[in-house]
Design a protein around this motif. Structure first.
Motif, short mmCIF file in Angstrom:
data_model
loop_
_atom_site.label_atom_id
_atom_site.label_comp_id
_atom_site.label_asym_id
_atom_site.label_seq_id
_atom_site.Cartn_x
_atom_site.Cartn_y
_atom_site.Cartn_z
N LEU A 83 0.83 -1.21 0.00
CA LEU A 83 0.00 0.00 0.00
C LEU A 83 0.86 1.25 0.00
O LEU A 83 0.50 2.26 -0.63
CB LEU A 83 -0.92 0.00 1.22
CG LEU A 83 -2.13 -0.93 1.13
CD1 LEU A 83 -2.78 -1.11 2.49
CD2 LEU A 83 -3.15 -0.39 0.13
N ARG A 84 1.97 1.21 0.70
CA ARG A 84 2.87 2.38 0.71
C ARG A 84 3.42 2.66 -0.69
O ARG A 84 3.55 3.81 -1.09
CB ARG A 84 4.02 2.13 1.69
CG ARG A 84 3.60 2.17 3.17
CD ARG A 84 4.79 2.02 4.10
NE ARG A 84 4.37 2.14 5.49
CZ ARG A 84 4.26 1.11 6.34
NH1 ARG A 84 4.56 -0.12 5.93
NH2 ARG A 84 3.87 1.31 7.58
N PRO A 122 4.18 12.86 -0.66
CA PRO A 122 3.59 11.68 -0.01
C PRO A 122 3.71 11.69 1.51
O PRO A 122 2.95 11.01 2.19
CB PRO A 122 4.39 10.51 -0.61
CG PRO A 122 5.67 11.12 -1.08
CD PRO A 122 5.34 12.51 -1.50
N LYS A 123 4.65 12.47 2.05
CA LYS A 123 4.81 12.53 3.51
C LYS A 123 3.94 13.62 4.14
O LYS A 123 3.61 13.54 5.32
CB LYS A 123 6.28 12.77 3.86
CG LYS A 123 7.18 11.59 3.52
CD LYS A 123 8.59 11.78 4.03
CE LYS A 123 9.45 10.54 3.76
NZ LYS A 123 10.83 10.70 4.28
N ASP A 142 9.70 4.46 6.41
CA ASP A 142 10.63 5.56 6.12
C ASP A 142 10.78 5.81 4.62
O ASP A 142 10.90 6.96 4.19
CB ASP A 142 12.00 5.28 6.73
CG ASP A 142 11.98 5.35 8.25
OD1 ASP A 142 11.03 5.95 8.79
OD2 ASP A 142 12.90 4.80 8.88
N ASP A 143 10.81 4.73 3.84
CA ASP A 143 11.01 4.88 2.40
C ASP A 143 9.83 4.34 1.58
O ASP A 143 9.98 4.02 0.42
CB ASP A 143 12.31 4.20 1.96
CG ASP A 143 12.32 2.70 2.27
OD1 ASP A 143 11.33 2.20 2.86
OD2 ASP A 143 13.30 2.03 1.93
N ASP A 155 10.63 5.11 -2.21
CA ASP A 155 11.30 6.41 -2.17
C ASP A 155 12.75 6.29 -2.59
O ASP A 155 13.27 7.12 -3.32
CB ASP A 155 11.21 6.98 -0.75
CG ASP A 155 11.51 8.48 -0.72
OD1 ASP A 155 11.58 9.09 -1.80
OD2 ASP A 155 11.65 9.04 0.37
N SER A 156 13.43 5.22 -2.16
CA SER A 156 14.82 5.04 -2.54
C SER A 156 14.95 4.72 -4.02
O SER A 156 15.87 5.18 -4.70
CB SER A 156 15.47 3.93 -1.70
OG SER A 156 14.78 2.71 -1.86
N SER A 157 14.01 3.94 -4.56
CA SER A 157 14.09 3.58 -5.97
C SER A 157 13.78 4.77 -6.87
O SER A 157 14.28 4.85 -7.99
CB SER A 157 13.12 2.43 -6.29
OG SER A 157 11.78 2.85 -6.17
N SER A 158 12.99 5.72 -6.38
CA SER A 158 12.62 6.86 -7.22
C SER A 158 13.80 7.78 -7.46
O SER A 158 13.83 8.53 -8.43
CB SER A 158 11.49 7.66 -6.57
OG SER A 158 11.95 8.35 -5.43
#
Length: 277
Positions: A165-166, A180-181, A240-241, A246-249
């Motif tokens: 879902l995240r 998103p945050k 967190d990611d 988030d890290s892959s983006s």
């Protein structure tokens, strides 16, 4: 889709493996004394990396354009109105846009599991997958793999589902230039159930800080869920990611999902999960 686009969709996902295989053969031949390395090898290496990067990016662009623009079967809207008779034609078009947004999240998640957050979109997806050949063709062109169906859900006890879902939340927000945050509004995929008054659907608010009480996530979908919950660490999984999204983006390949196999299930559990209907 033009001829070049079809070739990219079919073979573009194999270009990295091909480049690695060719260089592996060259190195083996060099160690065996069959080839003598020289300064030209540096040029060949640079050209290989450049061509590979161009093909991968081009393939991703073709897939994104297909997801956004390719025509979905007309009968899907009719079937959706049979399930939810109160929906108008315009409502059905919005739900179709939500399905495209979900597919975009799957494409950008590199075959990681992406969960479905909307019961309205889930109904459309379910009807689509029942028409196997049309759905298989769509998945091949849009994703490069067959996306299995899993029912819509909300944040709950299972970390894998929460991270799915995240990822859906992160990429849906990115698709609409939403933080998103700290969301100021909801992306379409997470707004549809409430907007369409879907019975038993999942109702989201961007930020629940002003709500004194809210239902525990993982209930029957009748409560209110919060966009900020995907990043606040209140549920299990990687908040967190956003489940790694988030890290892959921020990586150089920027969430490319260009698998070359057609009809294979999505690795590691699949973007749509390992289970079928």
């Amino acid at each position: 889709m033009g001829k070049i686009d079809r070739l990219l969709v079919r073979y573009g996902g194999n270009v990295v493996q091909l480049a690695i295989a060719l260089w592996a053969l060259a190195l083996v031949a060099a160690f065996a004394g069959l080839l003598r390395p020289n300064w030209r090898w540096a040029i060949y290496l640079v050209c290989t990396v450049a061509v590979t990067a161009i093909v991968v990016q081009w393939t991703r662009t073709v897939r994104e354009r297909y997801i956004r623009e390719a025509r979905l079967p007309a009968y899907l809207k009719r079937k959706l109105r049979e399930t939810y008779p109160h929906l108008s034609q315009k409502d059905c078009e919005l739900v179709e846009r939500g399905l495209r947004q979900f597919f975009m999240a799957c494409m950008r998640s590199r075959k990681q599991f992406v969960a479905m957050p909307s019961k309205a979109v889930d109904a459309l997806w379910h009807d689509f997958i029942l028409h196997t050949q049309a759905y298989k063709t769509w998945c091949h062109n849009a994703l490069g793999f067959f996306l299995h169906h899993t029912p819509a859900e909300a944040l709950g006890a299972k970390a894998r589902n929460n991270d799915g879902l995240r990822r859906a939340w992160f990429w849906a927000c990115k698709d609409e230039a939403i933080n998103p945050k700290a969301p100021s509004r909801l992306p379409l995929l997470f707004a549809l159930d409430a907007k369409m008054a879907i019975a038993g659907g999942f109702t989201y608010l961007p930020d629940c800080s002003n709500i004194l009480a809210k239902n525990a996530a993982g209930g029957d979908g009748s409560g209110t869920y919060c966009g900020t919950s995907f990043a606040d660490g209140s549920h299990s999984g990687s908040s967190d990611d956003f489940g790694g999204a988030d890290s892959s983006s921020s990586s150089s390949s920027d969430s490319s999902s260009d698998g070359g196999s057609d009809g294979g299930s999505c690795g590691g559990g699949g973007c749509g999960g390992g289970g079928g209907d």
